[in-house]
Design an enzyme around this catalytic site. Structure first.
Site, PDB file in Angstrom:
ATOM      1  N   ASP A 206       0.851  -1.209   0.000  1.00  0.00           N
ATOM      2  CA  ASP A 206       0.000   0.000   0.000  1.00  0.00           C
ATOM      3  C   ASP A 206       0.879   1.249   0.000  1.00  0.00           C
ATOM      4  O   ASP A 206       2.085   1.159   0.154  1.00  0.00           O
ATOM      5  CB  ASP A 206      -0.873   0.010   1.267  1.00  0.00           C
ATOM      6  CG  ASP A 206      -0.010  -0.136   2.520  1.00  0.00           C
ATOM      7  OD1 ASP A 206       0.179  -1.274   2.968  1.00  0.00           O
ATOM      8  OD2 ASP A 206       0.535   0.877   3.008  1.00  0.00           O
ATOM      9  N   ASP A 208       0.554   3.620   2.313  1.00  0.00           N
ATOM     10  CA  ASP A 208       0.296   4.176   3.642  1.00  0.00           C
ATOM     11  C   ASP A 208      -0.827   5.225   3.506  1.00  0.00           C
ATOM     12  O   ASP A 208      -1.875   4.872   2.979  1.00  0.00           O
ATOM     13  CB  ASP A 208       1.600   4.731   4.249  1.00  0.00           C
ATOM     14  CG  ASP A 208       1.493   4.840   5.753  1.00  0.00           C
ATOM     15  OD1 ASP A 208       0.877   3.956   6.379  1.00  0.00           O
ATOM     16  OD2 ASP A 208       2.004   5.817   6.322  1.00  0.00           O
TER      17      ASP A 208
END
Ligand SMILES: CSC[C@H]1O[C@H](OP(=O)(O)O)[C@H](O)[C@@H]1O
Ligand code: ADE
Length: 287
Positions: A206, A208
């Site tokens: 991801d 974040d």
């Protein structure tokens, strides 16, 4: 010396299939039990011990993980080289979900964990200037086929279990951190104290929460990327080959050589006994 590979499987990597002569073994250490039983066996002729970092079923939090027991258990099984596999968030545009990253530096922001095997009565200070092993990292890099691989990354270790705020995420980017996770420390420090070569293969799951074009990280996002990538990580483990060696050229296996400060006459005998499994090379194997 014939190397023995220890794998610490992170989120999404709870077992490795296809080991010859495989067995889940129970290991006790002076720091209690590790996260789970350890799967031992051989893969392509390489002796191997696999430990799911959070336990099968993912029962340990990043803060409650028995980091010392995990490293001590691998050491007790004769492991010489540890490959840690971890899910991480990306703090850079060019590290995209699905990419693999070989970590070579850490910023340790954890604060609620025991970080050393040593302590009062037996004090030691090892260097973690270079926390990961370039020799082992090179071998891992050679084994990565498929996913894009980035090298030379800095891992920000946060306490968790909540993900970061946007302000924190932006701060860590400003510090030059490349990826973020919750388990890299004190694992790498403890491996160094136990004189084990250590490398970290991080899987980006991801962005974040700093990226304008992507929503804030959540577990669903992490799991979706991990599910797509866990097999690629297993492939790396299956392809990883370690050459027999006398010593580690980077000195990982001699990290304690000049580290112990406490004079032999002032050492706490109970501490010495407790430490024998991980530091027996410099403390003597038995009394
Ligand atoms: C499931 S997202 C957060 C969780 O995933 C990472 O674990 P690991 O390093 O063991 O792969 C991260 O550090 C958090 O513990
Ligand atoms: N964004 C993130 N922060 C901390 N740990 C993570 N593990 C996977 N993604 C993460």
């Amino acid at each position: 010396m014939t190397p023995k590979l220890g794998i610490i499987g992170g989120s999404g990597l709870y077992q490795i299939a296809g080991l010859q002569d495989q067995a889940w073994v129970t290991v006790e250490t002076p720091w209690g039990p590790p996260s789970d039983q350890v799967l031992t066996g051989r893969l392509n002729g390489v002796e191997m011990a696999f430990l799911p970092r959070h336990g099968r079923g993912h029962v340990h939090t990043p803060s409650s993980l028995p980091y010392r027991a995990n490293i001590a258990a691998l050491k007790a099984l004769g492991v010489t080289d540890v490959l840690a596999v971890s899910a991480v968030g990306s703090l850079r545009e060019d590290y995209a979900p699905g990419d693999f990253v070989l970590v070579d530096q850490y910023i340790d922001r954890t604060f609620a964990r025991e970080k050393s095997f040593f302590g009062p009565g037996l004090v030691a200070h090892v260097s973690v200037a270079h926390p990961t092993c370039p020799r082992l990292s090179d071998a891992v890099a050679e084994a990565v086929q498929g996913p894009k691989l980035h090298r030379g990354a800095t891992y920000l270790a946060m306490e968790g279990p909540q993900f970061s705020s946007r302000a924190e995420s932006l701060l860590y980017r400003g510090w030059g951190a490349d990826v973020i996770g919750m388990t890299g420390m004190p694992e790498a420090k403890l491996a160094r104290e136990a004189e084990l070569a250590y490398a970290c293969l991080a899987m980006v799951t991801d962005y974040d929460c700093w990226h304008e074009g992507h929503g804030a990280v959540d577990v669903a996002q992490v799991i979706a990327t991990l599910t797509a990538n866990a097999e690629a990580a297993r492939d790396v483990v299956r392809r990883l080959s370690l050459a027999p060696r006398e010593t580690c050229p980077c000195g990982c296996d001699r990290a304690l050589e000049y580290a112990v400060m406490t004079a032999p006459s002032h050492r706490d005998p109970a501490m010495v006994e407790r430490l024998r499994g991980v530091a027996g090379r410099v403390l003597g194997r038995s009394t």
